[in-house]
Write a protein that holds these residues in place. Sequence first.
Motif, PDB file in Angstrom:
ATOM      1  N   LEU A 428      47.272  31.946  57.908  1.00 41.43           N
ATOM      2  CA  LEU A 428      48.094  32.530  56.846  1.00 41.43           C
ATOM      3  C   LEU A 428      47.320  32.674  55.545  1.00 41.43           C
ATOM      4  CD1 LEU A 428      50.949  33.527  56.102  1.00 41.43           C
ATOM      5  CD2 LEU A 428      51.478  31.189  55.385  1.00 41.43           C
ATOM      6  N   GLU A 429      46.400  31.750  55.268  1.00 44.56           N
ATOM      7  CA  GLU A 429      45.612  31.857  54.030  1.00 44.56           C
ATOM      8  C   GLU A 429      44.803  33.146  54.004  1.00 44.56           C
ATOM      9  OE1 GLU A 429      45.820  29.205  55.902  1.00 44.56           O
ATOM     10  OE2 GLU A 429      46.744  27.685  54.605  1.00 44.56           O
ATOM     11  N   ARG A 430      44.365  33.586  55.165  1.00 46.10           N
ATOM     12  CA  ARG A 430      43.604  34.838  55.231  1.00 46.10           C
ATOM     13  C   ARG A 430      44.496  36.029  54.888  1.00 46.10           C
ATOM     14  NH1 ARG A 430      40.513  37.150  53.247  1.00 46.10           N
ATOM     15  NH2 ARG A 430      40.403  39.307  53.905  1.00 46.10           N
ATOM     16  N   LEU A 431      45.746  35.988  55.346  1.00 43.51           N
ATOM     17  CA  LEU A 431      46.685  37.056  54.996  1.00 43.51           C
ATOM     18  C   LEU A 431      46.961  37.045  53.499  1.00 43.51           C
ATOM     19  CD1 LEU A 431      48.589  39.340  55.764  1.00 43.51           C
ATOM     20  CD2 LEU A 431      50.308  37.623  56.393  1.00 43.51           C
ATOM     21  N   ALA A 432      47.089  35.853  52.905  1.00 44.19           N
ATOM     22  CA  ALA A 432      47.306  35.766  51.465  1.00 44.19           C
ATOM     23  C   ALA A 432      46.124  36.348  50.701  1.00 44.19           C
ATOM     24  CB  ALA A 432      47.540  34.308  51.062  1.00 44.19           C
ATOM     25  N   ALA A 433      44.911  36.068  51.171  1.00 45.58           N
ATOM     26  CA  ALA A 433      43.730  36.638  50.524  1.00 45.58           C
ATOM     27  C   ALA A 433      43.725  38.158  50.647  1.00 45.58           C
ATOM     28  CB  ALA A 433      42.465  36.047  51.139  1.00 45.58           C
ATOM     29  N   ALA A 434      44.200  38.674  51.784  1.00 45.83           N
ATOM     30  CA  ALA A 434      44.245  40.121  51.993  1.00 45.83           C
ATOM     31  C   ALA A 434      45.209  40.791  51.019  1.00 45.83           C
ATOM     32  CB  ALA A 434      44.635  40.429  53.435  1.00 45.83           C
ATOM     33  N   VAL A 435      46.244  40.069  50.596  1.00 44.64           N
ATOM     34  CA  VAL A 435      47.158  40.611  49.585  1.00 44.64           C
ATOM     35  C   VAL A 435      46.390  40.917  48.300  1.00 44.64           C
ATOM     36  CG1 VAL A 435      49.112  40.044  48.082  1.00 44.64           C
ATOM     37  CG2 VAL A 435      49.238  39.533  50.525  1.00 44.64           C
ATOM     38  N   GLY A 436      45.567  39.963  47.844  1.00 44.41           N
ATOM     39  CA  GLY A 436      44.776  40.191  46.638  1.00 44.41           C
ATOM     40  C   GLY A 436      43.756  41.301  46.808  1.00 44.41           C
ATOM     41  N   GLU A 437      43.120  41.358  47.963  1.00 43.40           N
ATOM     42  CA  GLU A 437      42.113  42.397  48.216  1.00 43.40           C
ATOM     43  C   GLU A 437      42.748  43.782  48.246  1.00 43.40           C
ATOM     44  OE1 GLU A 437      39.570  39.259  50.960  1.00 43.40           O
ATOM     45  OE2 GLU A 437      40.599  40.967  51.884  1.00 43.40           O
ATOM     46  N   GLU A 438      43.906  43.894  48.858  1.00 40.34           N
ATOM     47  CA  GLU A 438      44.580  45.188  48.921  1.00 40.34           C
ATOM     48  C   GLU A 438      45.033  45.641  47.541  1.00 40.34           C
ATOM     49  OE1 GLU A 438      45.855  48.665  50.520  1.00 40.34           O
ATOM     50  OE2 GLU A 438      44.672  47.076  51.475  1.00 40.34           O
ATOM     51  N   PHE A 439      45.512  44.701  46.730  1.00 43.40           N
ATOM     52  CA  PHE A 439      45.921  45.028  45.373  1.00 43.40           C
ATOM     53  C   PHE A 439      44.726  45.526  44.564  1.00 43.40           C
ATOM     54  CE2 PHE A 439      46.821  43.803  40.942  1.00 43.40           C
ATOM     55  CZ  PHE A 439      48.052  44.441  40.753  1.00 43.40           C
ATOM     56  N   THR A 440      43.587  44.869  44.715  1.00 40.48           N
ATOM     57  CA  THR A 440      42.371  45.275  44.014  1.00 40.48           C
ATOM     58  C   THR A 440      41.962  46.690  44.399  1.00 40.48           C
ATOM     59  OG1 THR A 440      41.580  43.000  43.803  1.00 40.48           O
ATOM     60  CG2 THR A 440      39.928  44.746  43.687  1.00 40.48           C
ATOM     61  N   GLU A 441      42.018  47.001  45.683  1.00 42.89           N
ATOM     62  CA  GLU A 441      41.616  48.344  46.128  1.00 42.89           C
ATOM     63  C   GLU A 441      42.573  49.408  45.613  1.00 42.89           C
ATOM     64  OE1 GLU A 441      40.618  50.938  50.161  1.00 42.89           O
ATOM     65  OE2 GLU A 441      41.070  48.795  50.321  1.00 42.89           O
ATOM     66  N   LEU A 442      43.873  49.128  45.669  1.00 41.72           N
ATOM     67  CA  LEU A 442      44.837  50.108  45.186  1.00 41.72           C
ATOM     68  C   LEU A 442      44.676  50.326  43.686  1.00 41.72           C
ATOM     69  CD1 LEU A 442      47.245  51.934  45.792  1.00 41.72           C
ATOM     70  CD2 LEU A 442      48.747  49.954  45.469  1.00 41.72           C
ATOM     71  N   TYR A 443      44.419  49.253  42.943  1.00 45.21           N
ATOM     72  CA  TYR A 443      44.183  49.390  41.507  1.00 45.21           C
ATOM     73  C   TYR A 443      42.961  50.263  41.237  1.00 45.21           C
ATOM     74  CZ  TYR A 443      43.002  48.141  36.694  1.00 45.21           C
ATOM     75  OH  TYR A 443      42.691  48.198  35.361  1.00 45.21           O
ATOM     76  N   ALA A 444      41.892  50.037  41.967  1.00 49.87           N
ATOM     77  CA  ALA A 444      40.668  50.800  41.760  1.00 49.87           C
ATOM     78  C   ALA A 444      40.881  52.278  42.043  1.00 49.87           C
ATOM     79  CB  ALA A 444      39.555  50.232  42.647  1.00 49.87           C
ATOM     80  N   LEU A 445      41.597  52.593  43.123  1.00 49.29           N
ATOM     81  CA  LEU A 445      41.839  53.995  43.469  1.00 49.29           C
ATOM     82  C   LEU A 445      42.779  54.661  42.472  1.00 49.29           C
ATOM     83  CD1 LEU A 445      42.247  53.634  47.339  1.00 49.29           C
ATOM     84  CD2 LEU A 445      40.340  54.728  46.135  1.00 49.29           C
ATOM     85  N   ALA A 446      43.782  53.929  42.013  1.00 48.29           N
ATOM     86  CA  ALA A 446      44.781  54.507  41.117  1.00 48.29           C
ATOM     87  C   ALA A 446      44.222  54.731  39.716  1.00 48.29           C
ATOM     88  CB  ALA A 446      46.014  53.615  41.053  1.00 48.29           C
ATOM     89  N   THR A 447      43.321  53.877  39.266  1.00 52.37           N
ATOM     90  CA  THR A 447      42.825  53.944  37.894  1.00 52.37           C
ATOM     91  C   THR A 447      41.409  54.501  37.781  1.00 52.37           C
ATOM     92  OG1 THR A 447      41.982  51.668  37.985  1.00 52.37           O
ATOM     93  CG2 THR A 447      44.277  51.983  37.256  1.00 52.37           C
ATOM     94  N   GLY A 448      40.759  54.714  38.918  1.00 52.16           N
ATOM     95  CA  GLY A 448      39.403  55.250  38.893  1.00 52.16           C
ATOM     96  C   GLY A 448      38.348  54.258  38.467  1.00 52.16           C
ATOM     97  N   THR A 449      38.631  52.971  38.598  1.00 52.74           N
ATOM     98  CA  THR A 449      37.651  51.942  38.276  1.00 52.74           C
ATOM     99  C   THR A 449      37.084  51.354  39.558  1.00 52.74           C
ATOM    100  OG1 THR A 449      39.344  50.229  38.217  1.00 52.74           O
ATOM    101  CG2 THR A 449      38.869  51.352  36.149  1.00 52.74           C
ATOM    102  N   ASP A 450      35.943  50.683  39.434  1.00 45.04           N
ATOM    103  CA  ASP A 450      35.299  50.102  40.612  1.00 45.04           C
ATOM    104  C   ASP A 450      36.085  48.928  41.158  1.00 45.04           C
ATOM    105  OD1 ASP A 450      33.274  51.942  40.513  1.00 45.04           O
ATOM    106  OD2 ASP A 450      31.978  50.673  39.273  1.00 45.04           O
ATOM    107  N   ARG A 451      36.705  48.154  40.284  1.00 44.60           N
ATOM    108  CA  ARG A 451      37.428  46.965  40.739  1.00 44.60           C
ATOM    109  C   ARG A 451      38.434  46.564  39.676  1.00 44.60           C
ATOM    110  NH1 ARG A 451      35.390  42.283  38.477  1.00 44.60           N
ATOM    111  NH2 ARG A 451      35.941  41.040  40.288  1.00 44.60           N
ATOM    112  N   ALA A 452      39.436  45.848  40.066  1.00 45.79           N
ATOM    113  CA  ALA A 452      40.406  45.345  39.101  1.00 45.79           C
ATOM    114  C   ALA A 452      39.746  44.297  38.225  1.00 45.79           C
ATOM    115  CB  ALA A 452      41.608  44.724  39.837  1.00 45.79           C
ATOM    116  N   PRO A 453      40.079  44.263  36.943  1.00 41.92           N
ATOM    117  CA  PRO A 453      39.476  43.278  36.048  1.00 41.92           C
ATOM    118  C   PRO A 453      39.867  41.864  36.453  1.00 41.92           C
ATOM    119  CG  PRO A 453      41.296  44.387  34.956  1.00 41.92           C
ATOM    120  CD  PRO A 453      41.053  45.115  36.249  1.00 41.92           C
ATOM    121  N   VAL A 454      38.965  40.926  36.280  1.00 42.08           N
ATOM    122  CA  VAL A 454      39.246  39.534  36.557  1.00 42.08           C
ATOM    123  C   VAL A 454      40.085  38.989  35.408  1.00 42.08           C
ATOM    124  CG1 VAL A 454      38.282  37.259  36.932  1.00 42.08           C
ATOM    125  CG2 VAL A 454      37.147  39.268  37.886  1.00 42.08           C
ATOM    126  N   SER A 455      41.188  38.300  35.740  1.00 37.45           N
ATOM    127  CA  SER A 455      42.055  37.790  34.668  1.00 37.45           C
ATOM    128  C   SER A 455      42.525  36.408  35.033  1.00 37.45           C
ATOM    129  CB  SER A 455      43.267  38.707  34.452  1.00 37.45           C
ATOM    130  OG  SER A 455      43.973  38.888  35.647  1.00 37.45           O
TER     131      SER A 455
END
Length: 455
Positions: A428-455
Amino acid sequence: MSTELLAPLDLAFWHLESDAHPMHLGALAVFAPTPGAGPQRILGLLAERAAAVPRLRLRVRDVLLPVGGAAWAVDQDFDVHRHVEHVPVGDGDFTAEATRLAGELMESPLERGLPPWRMYLIGGADSGPFAVLVKLHHALADGLRAVAIGAGIFDEIAAVTTVRAASRSRPPVPPRSWLPGLREMAGMALGRIGEVGRALGVGACVVRAGRLDLWGPSALAAPSSGTRRLATADLDAGDLQRIRRAEGGTANDILLTVVAGALRRWMAERGEPLPAAAPRALVPVSRRRPGSAAASGNRLSAYLLGLPVAEADPRARLRAVRCAMDRNKAAGPLRGAGAVAVLADQLPPLAHRFGAPLAAGAARVLFDVLVTSVPLPRSALSLGGCPLTALYPMAPLARGQSLAVALTTYGGRVHVGLVADGKALPDLERLAAAVGEEFTELYALATGTDRAPVS
């Protein structure tokens, strides 16, 4: 209060429970320590504030009429210390240890002879972080009412208000000129299951000896073990709004899209083929009116959504989710197969009691994963002067379900709680990590940036 009958959906939740399939929901609240906030002080605050919530003094008792019904009654022997417990943690990473313990504590059912809730103080050593796990039976609270009940433990809410007791009036019982026999009740329950199956296009479904059998394997289908595992993820709420401005849709559309993408990544890493049919997500919808969180009984319906895990493009997945959710909203929460919870209102109490063993397997027909959003107050919250840093909601698992995902927003973060059958989803921890990775990719595609900013 003592004559308040359980609403039909609450009665269904109460009878659907078994030792291996508890029907409680919960939340893991994580706090930063402050000087002087030791475990005894925090435990005392939890006990004092929980004891001041009238609804937490209620237990379920059977009634003579209506036949098969039950009512909430004040526990005359109520002792808050039966419900509040300190669970120390070992050395190591506190968040990981608290998450592990929360999963284990969610396995055990609540004692049915007592008010159906527990609170656990996890950790809490002097100068160390601590967490509070709250367990509430689903018959006692839906998401909005759980927030109203749980809010009473926080400094800000406890200082300015008290939780009102639920209505003392008995809900009207419709007059009946007949009571169905056992065969009629079985037919009613199975007929409802059949209606849901036809609405979903589930043709390969049959009942044998009171047991519902299904064909059609899914990556999320596995025998229930009764074990529980919790994993968490954190997303940036500001980034979520940036995706929304760029792509349109609602924040919930985006989060559903992220869950679909995470499932796709997880299945690929497991080497599992993508399912021929889209996994079905049940998306609960509150039927409460604004300001009515204290009203009696669960007030829920739901939408059904096919998660587009076969779609490789995250932005195309979002468009598919948006279109499907727009159709659901146009139809309304009381129509469609996802509104099956509303059918509970149409069955007499005895049908809930008798039909529970048959209906317990119906969730497997209806949906593959539960995805729900839980609202929280926007103001900063604390307990004993210790600020709340994160809150991970936990949805219940129905029989035959391996995964439930719950989300809430607090302090500029979206906190994601994933609850799973511990044996079915040991990764399950791997699925939780995939949630963050998918969010990062969608952010990058939607905003035209290489990666979501670290916060």
